[in-house]
Each structure stands twice: as structure tokens, then as C-alpha cells.
Design a protein around this motif. Structure first.
Motif, PDB file in Angstrom:
ATOM      1  N   ALA A  12       0.844  -1.198   0.000  1.00 18.66           N
ATOM      2  CA  ALA A  12       0.000   0.000   0.000  1.00 18.66           C
ATOM      3  C   ALA A  12       0.876   1.244   0.000  1.00 18.66           C
ATOM      4  O   ALA A  12       2.060   1.213   0.365  1.00 18.66           O
ATOM      5  CB  ALA A  12      -0.918   0.007   1.207  1.00 18.66           C
ATOM      6  N   SER A  13       0.299   2.363  -0.406  1.00 20.37           N
ATOM      7  CA  SER A  13       0.976   3.661  -0.357  1.00 20.37           C
ATOM      8  C   SER A  13       0.252   4.553   0.643  1.00 20.37           C
ATOM      9  O   SER A  13      -0.966   4.457   0.818  1.00 20.37           O
ATOM     10  CB  SER A  13       0.988   4.319  -1.736  1.00 20.37           C
ATOM     11  OG  SER A  13      -0.337   4.565  -2.186  1.00 20.37           O
ATOM     12  N   GLN A  55       9.253  -4.082   3.689  1.00 20.88           N
ATOM     13  CA  GLN A  55      10.060  -3.529   2.608  1.00 20.88           C
ATOM     14  C   GLN A  55       9.451  -2.225   2.117  1.00 20.88           C
ATOM     15  O   GLN A  55       8.238  -2.096   2.014  1.00 20.88           O
ATOM     16  CB  GLN A  55      10.147  -4.533   1.455  1.00 20.88           C
ATOM     17  CG  GLN A  55      11.017  -4.073   0.300  1.00 20.88           C
ATOM     18  CD  GLN A  55      11.083  -5.123  -0.795  1.00 20.88           C
ATOM     19  OE1 GLN A  55      10.466  -6.176  -0.684  1.00 20.88           O
ATOM     20  NE2 GLN A  55      11.800  -4.835  -1.850  1.00 20.88           N
ATOM     21  N   ASN A  56      10.316  -1.239   1.856  1.00 20.36           N
ATOM     22  CA  ASN A  56       9.890  -0.008   1.196  1.00 20.36           C
ATOM     23  C   ASN A  56      10.245  -0.083  -0.278  1.00 20.36           C
ATOM     24  O   ASN A  56      11.253  -0.679  -0.659  1.00 20.36           O
ATOM     25  CB  ASN A  56      10.575   1.214   1.811  1.00 20.36           C
ATOM     26  CG  ASN A  56       9.885   1.674   3.080  1.00 20.36           C
ATOM     27  OD1 ASN A  56       8.694   1.949   3.050  1.00 20.36           O
ATOM     28  ND2 ASN A  56      10.624   1.740   4.179  1.00 20.36           N
ATOM     29  N   PHE A  57       9.418   0.525  -1.116  1.00 22.67           N
ATOM     30  CA  PHE A  57       9.663   0.530  -2.554  1.00 22.67           C
ATOM     31  C   PHE A  57       9.942   1.958  -3.017  1.00 22.67           C
ATOM     32  O   PHE A  57       9.346   2.912  -2.510  1.00 22.67           O
ATOM     33  CB  PHE A  57       8.450   0.005  -3.322  1.00 22.67           C
ATOM     34  CG  PHE A  57       8.103  -1.421  -3.003  1.00 22.67           C
ATOM     35  CD1 PHE A  57       8.724  -2.461  -3.659  1.00 22.67           C
ATOM     36  CD2 PHE A  57       7.158  -1.718  -2.036  1.00 22.67           C
ATOM     37  CE1 PHE A  57       8.406  -3.773  -3.361  1.00 22.67           C
ATOM     38  CE2 PHE A  57       6.835  -3.023  -1.737  1.00 22.67           C
ATOM     39  CZ  PHE A  57       7.461  -4.050  -2.395  1.00 22.67           C
ATOM     40  N   LYS A  79       5.404   3.318  -1.994  1.00 26.15           N
ATOM     41  CA  LYS A  79       4.717   2.075  -1.642  1.00 26.15           C
ATOM     42  C   LYS A  79       5.558   1.305  -0.631  1.00 26.15           C
ATOM     43  O   LYS A  79       6.786   1.404  -0.623  1.00 26.15           O
ATOM     44  CB  LYS A  79       4.500   1.203  -2.886  1.00 26.15           C
ATOM     45  CG  LYS A  79       3.458   1.733  -3.848  1.00 26.15           C
ATOM     46  CD  LYS A  79       3.110   0.696  -4.906  1.00 26.15           C
ATOM     47  CE  LYS A  79       4.284   0.441  -5.827  1.00 26.15           C
ATOM     48  NZ  LYS A  79       3.919  -0.496  -6.925  1.00 26.15           N
ATOM     49  N   ALA A  80       4.885   0.536   0.205  1.00 23.13           N
ATOM     50  CA  ALA A  80       5.578  -0.295   1.190  1.00 23.13           C
ATOM     51  C   ALA A  80       4.854  -1.628   1.311  1.00 23.13           C
ATOM     52  O   ALA A  80       3.643  -1.711   1.096  1.00 23.13           O
ATOM     53  CB  ALA A  80       5.634   0.406   2.544  1.00 23.13           C
ATOM     54  N   GLU A  81       5.635  -2.640   1.644  1.00 30.06           N
ATOM     55  CA  GLU A  81       5.057  -3.967   1.887  1.00 30.06           C
ATOM     56  C   GLU A  81       4.962  -4.198   3.390  1.00 30.06           C
ATOM     57  O   GLU A  81       5.949  -4.070   4.114  1.00 30.06           O
ATOM     58  CB  GLU A  81       5.923  -5.055   1.253  1.00 30.06           C
ATOM     59  CG  GLU A  81       5.398  -6.458   1.514  1.00 30.06           C
ATOM     60  CD  GLU A  81       6.313  -7.542   0.979  1.00 30.06           C
ATOM     61  OE1 GLU A  81       6.504  -8.552   1.688  1.00 30.06           O
ATOM     62  OE2 GLU A  81       6.850  -7.370  -0.134  1.00 30.06           O
ATOM     63  N   ILE A  89      -5.594   5.565   1.653  1.00 25.92           N
ATOM     64  CA  ILE A  89      -4.497   4.614   1.437  1.00 25.92           C
ATOM     65  C   ILE A  89      -4.695   3.910   0.102  1.00 25.92           C
ATOM     66  O   ILE A  89      -5.778   3.392  -0.179  1.00 25.92           O
ATOM     67  CB  ILE A  89      -4.451   3.571   2.578  1.00 25.92           C
ATOM     68  CG1 ILE A  89      -4.406   4.250   3.947  1.00 25.92           C
ATOM     69  CG2 ILE A  89      -3.278   2.626   2.383  1.00 25.92           C
ATOM     70  CD1 ILE A  89      -3.215   5.137   4.158  1.00 25.92           C
ATOM     71  N   GLY A  90      -3.660   3.866  -0.704  1.00 24.38           N
ATOM     72  CA  GLY A  90      -3.726   3.139  -1.967  1.00 24.38           C
ATOM     73  C   GLY A  90      -3.346   1.686  -1.767  1.00 24.38           C
ATOM     74  O   GLY A  90      -2.208   1.385  -1.396  1.00 24.38           O
TER      75      GLY A  90
END
Length: 317
Positions: free
Chosen positions: A229-230, A250-252, A261-263, A286-287
Motif C-alpha cells: 500500500a501507499s 520492505q519499502n519501494f 509504496k511499502a510492503e 491509502i492506496g
């Protein structure tokens, strides 16, 4: 049951070995027997095979008590520390084992051809074992274990000397044996291999059975999901209903024109609330890019039970 034991024990001067092992292995499955080095796995297998005399308890193989000759004729075995006469060819080794089994000469050519194809040694059977690699020796050992058309097969670390391609071929062979209705009792330190081919496992440590059953049901991690989600942070997640635990994995890097975005790995209270959770996330701006269930890996489950260090008598089938 293919294998059934009740408090089976084999100890040396009252120490080591395996103690009070009670388990059930259904017919037609690939069953994983796992534990750390020195846990008593090989002692247990050798006791079942009659190579060691039990010091307590009882067991049945294929519905017959230990040592029954009729049952023994239906059992194949590949030990971990095998050693074959290296002056023989692979074909001569098969003939030697066929002699021990009493297999008729007229049946051997067709049977040998099929076995060599199964273990991927076709065309190499006339070479001396001295020229075989460790992986090839393991393959010819598998062929010997399968020679008597056994219903029950004990394999001790059957992929330890194989490269990734060889391991894949053995996994395919195990799936084929299962499809044929045979039972495979598999000792292995390679948990990824066990996870791939086995539905049921037993975990042993310090000679004692810790737990057994369908390994996916041995898990104590419930309702875990991967959420990508972002615009989401720990504070927002902590305030959300239904979420009972979360961890940033994890961050993207953001793509051009998009938010970071992040996991996340989240644990929710009730899977029936997933639609409401997604709606609440959306209402918070939140996306949501992905929300998928997380299946446990056998390594996680193995470590969970090893850290508990207390046997459980529940069969999780």
C-alpha cells in the motif's frame, strides 16, 4: 496404515536413540521425518527396518509386526551412508540385488530398463560404480531401493549428493511413487525439499517426537497477509479495526508521479472482515495495491516447534 508405532524406543544403555515414538503414517503418502542432527531419526528408521532391536514399545509395517518376512518383501530402503562395491557396474549391482530378492531372470531386462529411466541413469548402467559421481551412486541406490516393486520405501537423505536438477528429478520421482499408491518415508535435512513433496511430517528432537500431522496445520501463525500500500504508516495500521499485528517488511522506490509504496505483513482477527478493512484503508486515502494471504513455510514451522521444546500429543491431521 503403512506405519504404526506405539511408544517405540531404541536406546543405548538407557541413553540416546529414540524414545516412546508413537506415530501413524497413512498409505499412499510421502511422509517427512525431520529433526536436527543427532535427533534419533536414523535410529528410528533402522529400528523399523529390523536393523536394530527395539528396547521398548511396538510397531507394525503394512499391518504386520516388525520382522515379518511378508512385510519385508514389500519394503525398499536407501540408507544415507551407502557404499556399493565400486568394481561392479551399475547393471551388475542391480543383478546382485535382484538375486537377493529372488527376482526371475526373465523379468529383469524390462524391469531394469524402467528403473534406470526412472532414476535418469539410462545408458550409464554398464559403467563401473568407481566412475560414478556421488549423485550417480545415489541414483543407482534409488534404483536398488525400488527394485522389488515395494509398497513402502524408506529414503534417508535421498537428494543430499544431487545438484538442483537432480533434486528436481527426485521430487518428480517421489510424486510419481505417490501417484502409484506407494508410501515413502523420507528423512531429510532439506526442509525445502520436504515442503515441496510432503503433506505430512513428524518432527523429532533429542529422541522424542515433538509433533506430527499435516505440516500446514502445525502452524500457529493465523490469518497473515501481505499488504502492499501507499500512504500507510504504523500509526494508521495500529488504529485500524481487525488488525492485531503488523510489521513493515520492505519499502519501494516511488515511480514517477506516485506515492511511496511499502510492503507490510499484517495479521487480522477475522478473514470475513477483509472487505471492510480494504474499504477503511481506502477511506483513509491509502492506496491498496495487493492484499494476499501468506502461507507458512516449513522452516518457520520447524523452528516454532523446536523453540517450544515440549512434545505435543496432538495429531494435526
Amino acid at each position: 496404515m503403512a506405519i504404526q508405532t506405539e511408544a517405540l524406543s531404541k536406546q543405548y544403555n538407557g541413553k540416546g536413540g529414540c524414545q516412546n515414538i508413537t506415530l501413524q503414517v497413512p498409505k499412499g503418502v510421502v511422509y517427512g521425518f525431520i529433526g536436527p542432527n543427532g535427533a534419533g531419526k536414523s535410529t528410528f528408521v533402522r529400528t523399523l527396518l529390523g536393523l536394530l532391536r527395539p528396547t521398548g514399545g511396538k510397531a507394525e509395517l503394512l499391518g504386520k509386526p516388525l520382522g515379518d518376512l511378508e512385510a519385508r518383501r514389500k519394503i525398499g530402503y536407501l540408507p544415507e551412508l551407502f557404499r556399493y562395491p565400486d568394481w561392479l557396474t551399475g547393471l551388475q549391482l542391480l543383478h546382485t540385488h535382484a538375486d537377493l530378492l529372488g527376482l526371475k531372470s526373465s523379468l529383469r531386462p524390462q524391469h531394469f530398463t524402467a528403473l534406470l529411466e526412472k532414476v535418469c541413469l539410462s545408458g550409464r548402467e554398464k559403467e563401473k560404480i568407481a566412475k560414478y559421481s556421488k549423485g550417480m551412486q545415489q541414483r543407482i541406490g534409488l534404483a536398488c531401493a525400488l527394485l522389488g516393486d515395494p509398497e513402502l520405501i524408506f529414503l534417508d537423505e535421498p537428494t543430499s549428493a544431487l545438484d538442483p536438477l537432480g533434486r528436481m528429478e527426485v521430487r518428480s520421482l517421489l510424486a510419481q511413487l505417490k501417484q502409484e499408491g506407494r508410501t515413502v518415508f523420507l528423512n531429510s535435512h532439506l526442509l525445502q525439499e520436504i515442503e515441496t513433496v510432503c503433506d505430512q511430517v513428524a518432527i523429532i528432537d533429542q529422541g522424542k517426537l515433538i509433533t506430527q500431522g499435516d505440516w500446514r496445520k502445525l502452524c500457529r501463525f493465523q490469518n497473515r497477509y501481505k499488504l502492499i500500500a501507499s500512504g500507510l504508516d504504523q500509526e494508521v495500521l495500529s488504529d485500524l479495526p481487525y488488525v492485531i499485528g503488523s510489521e513493515l517488511r520492505q519499502n519501494f522506490e516511488p515511480e514517477a508521479g506516485t506515492a511511496l509504496k511499502a510492503e507490510w505483513q499484517i495479521e487480522i482477527e477475522n478473514t470475513e472482515e477483509l472487505p471492510s478493512l480494504v474499504r477503511i484503508l481506502s477511506d483513509h486515502g491509502i492506496g491498496v495495491y495487493e492484499l494476499t494471504p501468506l502461507e507458512p513455510h516449513l522452516e518457520e514451522i520447524f523452528l516454532y516447534w523446536m523453540n517450544r521444546k515440549e512434545p505435543e500429543n496432538v495429531d494435526h491431521r
